[in-house]
Write a protein that holds these residues in place. Structure first.
Motif, PDB file in Angstrom:
ATOM      1  N   VAL A 160       3.915  57.032  34.839  1.00 45.75           N
ATOM      2  CA  VAL A 160       3.903  56.335  33.685  1.00 45.75           C
ATOM      3  C   VAL A 160       5.310  56.573  32.998  1.00 45.75           C
ATOM      4  CG1 VAL A 160       2.987  56.377  31.176  1.00 45.75           C
ATOM      5  CG2 VAL A 160       1.368  56.729  33.131  1.00 45.75           C
TER       6      VAL A 160
ATOM      7  N   VAL B 206       4.404  50.339  28.294  1.00 46.18           N
ATOM      8  CA  VAL B 206       4.675  51.199  29.511  1.00 46.18           C
ATOM      9  C   VAL B 206       5.182  50.164  30.399  1.00 46.18           C
ATOM     10  CG1 VAL B 206       3.290  52.412  31.421  1.00 46.18           C
ATOM     11  CG2 VAL B 206       2.540  52.724  28.811  1.00 46.18           C
TER      12      VAL B 206
ATOM     13  N   SER C 104       4.065  49.858  37.086  1.00 49.05           N
ATOM     14  CA  SER C 104       4.175  50.900  38.209  1.00 49.05           C
ATOM     15  C   SER C 104       4.165  50.116  39.447  1.00 49.05           C
ATOM     16  CB  SER C 104       3.176  52.002  37.908  1.00 49.05           C
ATOM     17  OG  SER C 104       3.258  52.697  39.227  1.00 49.05           O
TER      18      SER C 104
END
Length: 203
Positions: free
Chosen positions: A112, A128, A131
């Motif tokens: 994160v 965020v 990813s």
């Protein structure tokens, strides 16, 4: 009604309507159905979305999610103690340390990177960074983090195991005198209590 992904996961073990226990994740087909019902899958407004996009149901994912569920339910049982745990798995709960390790390992599957966004004339907001983790890992990490957030938050104090006959659900009390997860369980519990009183008085 407020919805918690941690309870969504735990509630895949439920009363089957005829006296037994049903596991919604017992098969890959069941997992596929459940994935379509998660917040984020259908775009229901106001619910915390889970990253279900790109996730495909497979036996490997089913085993990973049911393992995470076993950890969550073991920690739920500890939370409601000394009250009764759900009878569905009270006799075979995962050891506490193993449950913690499994939950934390799943939460760490996706790195994160929180970022602060503060537009001119606006208010700051946390985001965020996406990813590179695969979709399955993203979902597992999100479910684990949702469970951690739930267990570390104020809702933990209101978590209970429903004590109605045959029910195996955990629920969050919405008011001080609530004893059961839903009205049908309350009706069943009251009927059972009335039956016991009648039998004892006639004996």
């Amino acid at each position: 009604m407020e919805r918690w992904p941690a309870l969504d996961l735990a509630s895949t073990i439920r009363h089957d309507g005829s006296g037994g226990v049903c596991d919604d994740l017992a098969t890959v087909e069941g997992l596929a159905r459940w994935l379509t019902e998660l917040p984020g899958a259908g775009g229901t407004a106001g619910e915390p979305a889970l990253p279900v996009q790109g996730v495909g149901a497979s036996e490997e994912l089913r085993l990973r999610i049911t393992g995470l569920r076993a950890a969550a339910r073991a920690l739920f049982a500890r939370t409601v103690s000394p009250g009764p745990a759900s009878p569905a798995d009270a006799h075979r709960l995962m050891p506490h340390e193993e449950a913690l390790a499994r939950l934390n390992a799943a939460a760490a599957l996706e790195p994160v990177a929180p970022q602060l966004d503060w537009p001119a004339g606006g208010v700051p907001a946390a985001t965020v960074l996406p990813s590179a983790a695969d979709p399955d890992a993203r979902l597992l990490a999100a479910l684990a983090r949702a469970t951690i957030t739930f267990l570390a938050g104020p809702e933990r104090e209101r978590l209970r195991a429903c004590t109605a006959p045959r029910c195996v659900r955990y629920f969050v009390k919405s008011h001080g005198r609530q004893e059961w997860c839903k009205p049908s369980c309350a009706d069943r519990a009251r009927a059972a209590r009335h039956y016991r009183r009648r039998v004892s008085s006639s004996g």
